[in-house]
Design an enzyme around this catalytic site. Structure first.
Site, mmCIF file in Angstrom:
data_model
loop_
_atom_site.group_PDB
_atom_site.id
_atom_site.type_symbol
_atom_site.label_atom_id
_atom_site.label_comp_id
_atom_site.label_asym_id
_atom_site.label_seq_id
_atom_site.Cartn_x
_atom_site.Cartn_y
_atom_site.Cartn_z
ATOM 1 N N LEU A 1 49.549 30.447 51.799
ATOM 2 C CA LEU A 1 49.673 31.638 53.254
ATOM 3 C C LEU A 1 51.042 31.239 53.408
ATOM 4 O O LEU A 1 51.297 30.183 54.037
ATOM 5 C CB LEU A 1 49.123 31.728 54.273
ATOM 6 C CG LEU A 1 47.891 32.661 53.698
ATOM 7 C CD1 LEU A 1 47.060 32.570 55.254
ATOM 8 C CD2 LEU A 1 47.847 34.073 53.114
ATOM 9 N N HIS A 2 52.648 31.694 53.331
ATOM 10 C CA HIS A 2 53.253 31.348 53.483
ATOM 11 C C HIS A 2 54.150 32.543 54.481
ATOM 12 O O HIS A 2 55.003 32.288 55.173
ATOM 13 C CB HIS A 2 55.063 30.114 52.806
ATOM 14 C CG HIS A 2 55.101 31.237 51.878
ATOM 15 N ND1 HIS A 2 54.476 31.804 50.167
ATOM 16 C CD2 HIS A 2 56.634 31.929 51.206
ATOM 17 C CE1 HIS A 2 55.304 32.560 49.783
ATOM 18 N NE2 HIS A 2 56.524 31.879 49.811
ATOM 19 N N ARG A 3 53.888 33.785 53.635
ATOM 20 C CA ARG A 3 54.987 35.179 54.444
ATOM 21 C C ARG A 3 54.951 35.310 56.054
ATOM 22 O O ARG A 3 53.796 35.518 56.004
ATOM 23 C CB ARG A 3 54.773 36.365 53.224
ATOM 24 C CG ARG A 3 55.251 35.327 51.636
ATOM 25 C CD ARG A 3 55.200 37.510 50.614
ATOM 26 N NE ARG A 3 55.239 36.968 49.213
ATOM 27 C CZ ARG A 3 56.460 36.276 49.045
ATOM 28 N NH1 ARG A 3 57.684 36.201 49.151
ATOM 29 N NH2 ARG A 3 56.528 35.784 47.331
ATOM 30 N N ASP B 1 49.655 34.624 49.248
ATOM 31 C CA ASP B 1 51.138 35.924 49.410
ATOM 32 C C ASP B 1 52.165 35.211 48.300
ATOM 33 O O ASP B 1 52.963 35.720 48.574
ATOM 34 C CB ASP B 1 51.177 36.049 50.652
ATOM 35 C CG ASP B 1 51.683 34.445 51.547
ATOM 36 O OD1 ASP B 1 51.447 33.990 50.958
ATOM 37 O OD2 ASP B 1 51.360 34.762 52.637
#
Length: 363
Positions: free
Chosen positions: A208-210, A282
């Site tokens: 997850l990074h967005r 994501d």
């Protein structure tokens, strides 16, 4: 012919490796072609960039602009100033940019203002989501690019709708898959495999990074809690992006089956992906790799710039909709996940096609 290749962030390194190799092959074949590799320093953590040079046998950069972190505007400005000086000191005939990170857009603008032609690798992809910084980067880059190298017919269509003439669009395939196919036999079991006692197809991988997923603490906590609950029968390996790590410290998410690990190198991370029951992400690039490795992929986004991974591949979009996430896990646990196919021209030869087109166009 002198080419400057730009790389700035983790996804770029997988894409430039085969291009550099193809240029070297062309040169060995007697063509007068040279390249200069410029690392903008957008990703400067060793696990986000440094290990890629070693693992993928990429020569060390000829120049590192060392821009490091900052706001979108600060990074863009620093890259543009640094790259302008780079081009003044080292003129070239063509700048190659890859992907859709800040470095891609910033260096494209600088090159065009210096009257240098630009080739965009992975041109034409669109998510339709203007809240994504990457979408703006893609649109700006493609508005001034000279040569458009695309990964899919979807990308070709997007460019033609924007008025780009057919003669400047080259459907070549996917350089990221060039790198994957070349290195698949070299994928390396990470040390956590033994430490955690992992077994093939008996664990999940999550990234997850967005901003849309990680910037709101309440929503991030809710999202992770649901995934951990639905995946309770399996360890969930979560390599944590630096920007996500800062946010997680405040959430106190301690679940038995949620295992935080540092960012992994290319060979170790893709080993985990290849042998996972499924990947929850994501990221756009990971959906391409899961498609080729035939691994189920649950994407926590409402749209994708890589629709072929959903239409042809193993990817399913669920956004952060709890019902869609629940349904995806239901399909996964039933063993009825769709069987994907590999998209057209994702055959490991994209970089060679790119270099052949460039050398033909430039004469």
């Amino acid at each position: 012919m002198n080419i400057t290749i730009v790389a700035g962030a983790r996804p770029n390194f997988m894409k430039i490796a085969p291009i550099i190799e193809a240029i070297k092959e062309k040169k060995e074949g007697g063509y007068d072609i040279n390249y200069r590799l410029v690392h903008t320093g957008q990703h400067y953590d060793k696990n986000l960039s440094g290990t890629f040079f070693e693992e993928l046998n990429i020569p060390l950069p000829d120049s590192n602009l060392e821009v490091k972190s900052g706001t979108q505007a600060e990074q863009t400005g620093a890259i543009m100033i640094g790259f302008e000086n780079e081009l003044k000191q080292n003129p070239c005939d063509l700048v190659i940019v890859v992907g859709d990170v800040t470095s891609t857009m910033a260096c494209t603008i600088v090159a065009k203002k210096a009257h240098i032609k630009v080739a965009h690798v992975e041109a034409g992809i669109r998510s339709g989501d203007m809240k994504m910084p990457e979408e703006i980067n893609r649109m700006v880059t493609d508005s001034v690019t000279d040569y458009f190298f695309t990964t899919s017919t979807h990308a070709n269509d997007n460019l033609r709708k924007n008025g780009i003439p057919k003669s400047r669009i080259f459907f070549v395939g996917n350089v990221m898959i060039d790198t994957l196919l070349k290195n698949e036999h070299r994928l390396k079991q990470p040390s956590i495999w033994q430490t955690l006692g992992l077994f093939k197809k008996k664990y999940l991988v999550m990234t997850l990074h967005r901003p849309s997923n990680v910037d709101q603490e309440h929503e991030l906590k809710k999202l992770i809690t649901q995934i951990v609950d639905l995946g309770k029968d399996f360890p969930i390996i979560f390599p944590v992006h630096p920007r996500t790590q800062k946010l997680l410290k405040n959430l106190n998410l301690n679940f038995k089956n949620l295992i935080y690990v540092d960012p992994l190198g290319y060979l170790e991370f893709n080993y985990l992906v290849k042998h996972a029951l499924a990947v929850i992400t994501d990221s756009g690039g990971i959906t391409e790799e899961t498609t080729v490795m035939n691994v189920p992929c649950i994407t926590l986004r409402d749209s994708t710039e890589r629709p072929e991974t959903c239409v042809i591949g193993t990817n399913m979009l669920v956004g952060n909709d709890s019902e869609k996430i629940k349904n995806a896990f239901k399909i996964l646990n039933s063993g009825n996940w769709k069987k994907g196919k590999i998209p057209e021209l994702w055959d490991g030869k994209a970089a060679k096609r790119i270099v052949n087109h460039i050398t033909t166009a430039q004469g």
